[in-house]
Design a protein around this motif. Sequence first.
Motif, PDB file in Angstrom:
ATOM      1  N   LEU A   1      69.222 -21.619  31.665  1.00 18.42           N
ATOM      2  CA  LEU A   1      68.549 -22.447  32.640  1.00 18.42           C
ATOM      3  C   LEU A   1      66.994 -22.815  31.938  1.00 18.42           C
ATOM      4  N   ALA A   2      66.597 -22.183  30.785  1.00 20.47           N
ATOM      5  CA  ALA A   2      65.345 -22.779  30.387  1.00 20.47           C
ATOM      6  C   ALA A   2      65.476 -22.372  28.670  1.00 20.47           C
ATOM      7  N   LEU A   3      64.240 -22.558  28.157  1.00 20.08           N
ATOM      8  CA  LEU A   3      64.349 -22.256  26.648  1.00 20.08           C
ATOM      9  C   LEU A   3      63.654 -21.128  26.688  1.00 20.08           C
ATOM     10  N   VAL A   4      64.312 -19.878  26.389  1.00 19.22           N
ATOM     11  CA  VAL A   4      63.444 -18.604  26.453  1.00 19.22           C
ATOM     12  C   VAL A   4      63.643 -17.699  25.140  1.00 19.22           C
ATOM     13  N   PRO A   5      63.417 -18.206  24.066  1.00 21.83           N
ATOM     14  CA  PRO A   5      63.793 -17.208  22.930  1.00 21.83           C
ATOM     15  C   PRO A   5      62.877 -15.789  22.991  1.00 21.83           C
ATOM     16  N   ARG A   6      61.883 -15.840  23.936  1.00 26.57           N
ATOM     17  CA  ARG A   6      61.482 -14.404  23.932  1.00 26.57           C
ATOM     18  C   ARG A   6      62.157 -13.430  24.861  1.00 26.57           C
ATOM     19  N   TRP A   7      62.902 -13.837  25.709  1.00 25.76           N
ATOM     20  CA  TRP A   7      63.691 -13.391  26.364  1.00 25.76           C
ATOM     21  C   TRP A   7      65.086 -12.813  25.825  1.00 25.76           C
TER      22      TRP A   7
ATOM     23  N   PRO B   1      65.137   1.800  41.182  1.00 25.38           N
ATOM     24  CA  PRO B   1      64.669   2.342  39.723  1.00 25.38           C
ATOM     25  C   PRO B   1      63.860   1.119  39.597  1.00 25.38           C
ATOM     26  N   ALA B   2      62.518   1.480  38.818  1.00 24.32           N
ATOM     27  CA  ALA B   2      61.488   0.497  38.587  1.00 24.32           C
ATOM     28  C   ALA B   2      61.636  -0.275  37.242  1.00 24.32           C
ATOM     29  N   ASP B   3      62.419   0.524  36.311  1.00 27.29           N
ATOM     30  CA  ASP B   3      62.656  -0.225  34.991  1.00 27.29           C
ATOM     31  C   ASP B   3      62.963  -1.681  35.028  1.00 27.29           C
ATOM     32  N   PHE B   4      63.510  -2.539  36.091  1.00 30.62           N
ATOM     33  CA  PHE B   4      63.536  -3.922  36.116  1.00 30.62           C
ATOM     34  C   PHE B   4      62.197  -4.546  36.155  1.00 30.62           C
ATOM     35  N   ARG B   5      61.210  -3.993  36.560  1.00 29.34           N
ATOM     36  CA  ARG B   5      59.949  -4.394  36.359  1.00 29.34           C
ATOM     37  C   ARG B   5      59.576  -5.228  35.283  1.00 29.34           C
ATOM     38  N   GLU B   6      59.703  -4.319  34.106  1.00 33.24           N
ATOM     39  CA  GLU B   6      59.356  -4.877  32.723  1.00 33.24           C
ATOM     40  C   GLU B   6      60.240  -6.134  32.196  1.00 33.24           C
ATOM     41  N   ARG B   7      61.536  -6.120  32.747  1.00 24.64           N
ATOM     42  CA  ARG B   7      62.507  -7.195  32.288  1.00 24.64           C
ATOM     43  C   ARG B   7      61.943  -8.406  33.387  1.00 24.64           C
ATOM     44  N   LEU B   8      61.673  -8.053  34.404  1.00 27.52           N
ATOM     45  CA  LEU B   8      61.112  -9.525  35.265  1.00 27.52           C
ATOM     46  C   LEU B   8      59.985  -9.891  34.598  1.00 27.52           C
ATOM     47  N   ALA B   9      58.900  -9.160  34.143  1.00 23.34           N
ATOM     48  CA  ALA B   9      57.746  -9.349  33.514  1.00 23.34           C
ATOM     49  C   ALA B   9      58.071 -10.402  32.420  1.00 23.34           C
ATOM     50  N   VAL B  10      58.814  -9.851  31.399  1.00 28.27           N
ATOM     51  CA  VAL B  10      59.596 -11.211  30.296  1.00 28.27           C
ATOM     52  C   VAL B  10      59.979 -12.100  30.590  1.00 28.27           C
ATOM     53  N   TRP B  11      60.968 -12.068  31.643  1.00 32.52           N
ATOM     54  CA  TRP B  11      61.345 -13.364  32.234  1.00 32.52           C
ATOM     55  C   TRP B  11      60.253 -14.416  32.575  1.00 32.52           C
ATOM     56  N   CYS B  12      59.326 -13.750  33.251  1.00 23.50           N
ATOM     57  CA  CYS B  12      58.210 -14.669  33.967  1.00 23.50           C
ATOM     58  C   CYS B  12      57.395 -15.272  32.546  1.00 23.50           C
ATOM     59  N   GLN B  13      57.218 -14.337  31.698  1.00 26.07           N
ATOM     60  CA  GLN B  13      56.445 -14.769  30.416  1.00 26.07           C
ATOM     61  C   GLN B  13      57.268 -15.857  29.630  1.00 26.07           C
ATOM     62  N   ALA B  14      58.554 -15.424  29.222  1.00 22.22           N
ATOM     63  CA  ALA B  14      59.179 -16.416  28.620  1.00 22.22           C
ATOM     64  C   ALA B  14      59.547 -17.883  29.422  1.00 22.22           C
ATOM     65  N   ILE B  15      59.650 -18.034  30.752  1.00 19.40           N
ATOM     66  CA  ILE B  15      59.622 -19.047  31.364  1.00 19.40           C
ATOM     67  C   ILE B  15      58.403 -19.862  31.241  1.00 19.40           C
ATOM     68  N   ASP B  16      57.323 -19.103  31.199  1.00 24.35           N
ATOM     69  CA  ASP B  16      56.043 -19.847  31.240  1.00 24.35           C
ATOM     70  C   ASP B  16      55.744 -20.417  29.870  1.00 24.35           C
ATOM     71  N   GLU B  17      56.414 -19.884  28.885  1.00 25.75           N
ATOM     72  CA  GLU B  17      56.259 -20.272  27.229  1.00 25.75           C
ATOM     73  C   GLU B  17      56.928 -21.456  27.251  1.00 25.75           C
ATOM     74  N   ASP B  18      57.789 -21.925  27.934  1.00 25.41           N
ATOM     75  CA  ASP B  18      58.844 -22.966  27.803  1.00 25.41           C
ATOM     76  C   ASP B  18      58.096 -24.397  28.341  1.00 25.41           C
ATOM     77  N   GLU B  19      57.434 -25.032  27.128  1.00 30.32           N
ATOM     78  CA  GLU B  19      56.335 -25.853  27.776  1.00 30.32           C
ATOM     79  C   GLU B  19      57.177 -27.193  28.184  1.00 30.32           C
ATOM     80  N   ASN B  20      58.379 -27.451  27.722  1.00 29.22           N
ATOM     81  CA  ASN B  20      59.248 -28.546  28.227  1.00 29.22           C
ATOM     82  C   ASN B  20      59.832 -28.446  29.569  1.00 29.22           C
ATOM     83  N   ALA B  21      59.968 -27.247  30.083  1.00 28.51           N
ATOM     84  CA  ALA B  21      60.517 -27.198  31.265  1.00 28.51           C
ATOM     85  C   ALA B  21      59.935 -27.940  32.355  1.00 28.51           C
ATOM     86  N   SER B  22      60.790 -28.422  32.766  1.00 31.52           N
ATOM     87  CA  SER B  22      60.412 -29.302  34.262  1.00 31.52           C
ATOM     88  C   SER B  22      59.854 -28.702  35.604  1.00 31.52           C
TER      89      SER B  22
END
Length: 429
Positions: free
Chosen positions: A224-230, A65-86
Motif C-alpha cells: 500500500l506504500a513504499l515502506v522499506p523501514r517496515w 498485549p502491548a507489544d503491538f505498539r512498537e510495530r504500530l509506531a514503525v508503521w506510522c514512521q515508515a508511511i510518513d517517510e514515503d515522500e511520494n505517497a499521495s
Amino acid sequence: MGTAAQEKAARSNIIDITDLHAPVLTEVQKQVRAAAEAAGDQIVLQPDVILGAAQAQTGLADFGPADFRERLAVWCQAIDEDENASAVTRANLFQMMIRLASTRLRIEDIVKRHPEILDIAIERPIIVAGLPRSGTTHLLGLLSADKRLRSLPWWEAIAPVPAPDEEPSTQAPNPRWTKAEEGWRGMEAVLPYMAIMHEFSPDHISEDIELQAVDFSSYLIEWLALVPRWRDYYLSHDQSGTYAYLKKCLQVLTFLKGPNRWVIKCPQHMEQLPALYRTFPDATFVLTHRDPVGSIRSQLTMYTYAARMLRKSVDIAEPLGYWPDRYEKLLRACVRDRDVLPPEQTIDVYFHDWIRNPDPIVKEIYRIADIPLTDAVLADLHAYLEEHGEQKKGKIVYDLERDFRVTGEELRGPFAFYFDRFPVEIEVR
C-alpha cells in the motif's frame, strides 16, 4: 460463424492499460484525489491519535498485549517517510489503522468476556501459500466452494467481530456485508481495472493477512506504500507472536460462527514457514509455485496502474526497484525453510500443472487433508471453476518490455536458486 463470434468476444475482453506512464484521470479519480488533498491536515500518523480514535469509536479501552505498539509506531514512521505517497494513500492507511485498532479492541473484549474462546482448537486447517499473483486466490476460492470448510469472506475479514450497530436485524440481515459492498463499489468506481486484477467484493474469500494486521504486523502495508523501514523491521523480527494472534482471531471467528475446519491462505506464509508450522502443526500445507517473472510482471502492472491514485507521481523506477528484490527475499526464505514442513502434510502445486488440469491436484489436497472428495463436492468445485474461470471479467495485457523496459530474462536472473529447488516452468520470455 460461431468461431468468429467467439474470437470477437475474446478480443473485446482484452484490457490494455495504455496510460500507465502518463495517467489520464477520470472525473471520479480527480474528485477523490482533490477531496483527500483537502482533508490532508486531518491525517495524523501517530499511534496515540490512531489508538485514541479507535477507543472513541468502540467505547473500549483494552488493546491486550502491548507489544503491538512498537510495530504500530514503525508503521506510522515508515508511511510518513514515503515522500511520494499521495493524500489518498495517507488517508486510506490512516483509516485502515483505526479500523484495525478497533478490531483489536473488539477481539480482546470478546475474549475477556468469553475466555473459553482460547480453548477452541483450530484443527487440521488447510493453509495455502504461494507467490503473490500465482493462483493462490483462485485455489483458495475453489476449496472454499466446499461448504464443509470454513473460510474468510472479505466482509468478515475486515470486521471479524460486529460492532453494536452491525448486529443483524430484520431490516439489515448483515450490516457488515453491506458496508463491505459499499467499499467494493467505491473501489470499482475509482479503479475499475484494479477490481479485475484483485477482487475485494464482500463474498470474495480473503487472505488471513487481514487478521495478522490486527497485530500490526505482516507485509500488508508494503503493498500500500513504499515502506522499506517496515520491511526491514518485519524481516528482522520473529513473527511467531503475530501468527499466534492470527490463531486467536480464528478462534474468535469459530466461536461466533463455526465450524472449525478452516481453509486460509496468504502469500506471506512462504517466508514464514517455521512460524506457520509452529502455530498450526497439524495443518495441510499447499504451496503454489510459478515463474517469478509472471508474478512480478502482474504486480508491476497492478502497482503502476494504482499509482495514479496512490502516488503523487508515477515513476516505474519505484516498483522496479522494490518488487523484484522483495520477491527474491520471500523466495529465498521459502527455499531455506521448505523442509520444515512434514512431507506427509504438504503438497507443492505448480502453476503450469494447475492451469492444464486441476483435478489431480485437488484430489491430492483432499487425500492429504483426509477429507472425502465425493462426487457431489467435486461437482460443486467444477461449477466454481466454470463460474470463476480466468479472464471472466477481462484479460489484462501485461507487457514488460513496453511498460517497464525490461525483459523476462533480465528479471529472472536472480532467481536461479528457486528454479534449482522447484521444477517451475518458465512462463515469460
